[in-house]
Design an enzyme around this catalytic site. Sequence first.
Site, short mmCIF file in Angstrom:
data_model
loop_
_atom_site.label_atom_id
_atom_site.label_comp_id
_atom_site.label_asym_id
_atom_site.label_seq_id
_atom_site.Cartn_x
_atom_site.Cartn_y
_atom_site.Cartn_z
CG ASP A 174 70.55 23.66 36.20
OD1 ASP A 174 70.35 22.46 36.50
OD2 ASP A 174 69.67 24.53 36.26
CD GLU A 225 65.93 24.83 37.94
OE1 GLU A 225 67.06 24.33 37.78
OE2 GLU A 225 65.11 24.94 37.02
#
Length: 262
Positions: A139, A146
């Site tokens: 990702d 994140e």
Amino acid sequence: MKVVIQKDYESMCEWAANHIIDAIKNHKEDRPFVLGLPTGSTPVGVYKNLIKANRDGKVSFMNVVTFNMDEYVGLPHDHDQSYWYFMHDNFFDHIDIPAENINILNGMAEDLEAECARYEDKIASYGGIDLFMGGCGVDGHIAFNEPYTSLTSRTGVRALTEDTRIVNSRFFGNDPEATPPTALSVGVGTVCDSREVLLLVNGHNKARALAHCIEGGVSSKWTISALQLHNNAVIACDDAACGELKLDTYNYFRDIYGEERL
Ligand code: GLP
């Protein structure tokens, strides 16, 4: 941003290891060379090359200080999936680095915020990081930053997404629930403050992330895209990771930093 495309994983690792060796050898200042390091499967081949070079007398780590990117919260050093264990098993135990030169966030600290502040202070006490090597998640996360982590973030406590826990569960008996939900991680800002950033990206499963990093806009959705704002960032990748780049982009970087065009 410099993008060096190699034909496969082995050549990418060899190129990256030689780049690090050159950086250490060209470091002439009267202070240690400060090297930031990642875990994950991606850098293992680089570590193997560096261990060999150390054994062959081509580079020494006696005057190198290291700072690792991240660590799971709640795993003791002797847990075989702690990043402390990983780094010693895959690298530190096989080179001539003094133990006191190794810095890894302590995910067992009583006060996690204080541990992160201590880490930032210690990096600053060495005058910052000369070269930070990193990998990336599918990702597009760098360290454990994140999607939607601020691109100016500093070292801190991070909640891992379900996606990352699923991907990393391969090291925890394929059980996402057994994969720690929290980690300590340097920030995107911490990485980008380094004098040089070297990002390793290989394999088809990272192709989407690489395309967003290079061709997309700078966005906290893909935290590695922050490297577009760094004035000394190098991406070492393999052909498979380039699968989602435009042909023009691929040829551009091959033209400037590679041997051949398609
Ligand atoms: C973890 C680490 C990252 C690493 C990523 C990719 O999330 N925190 O630093 O880049 O995994 O790992 P791999 O290299 O195994 O694909």
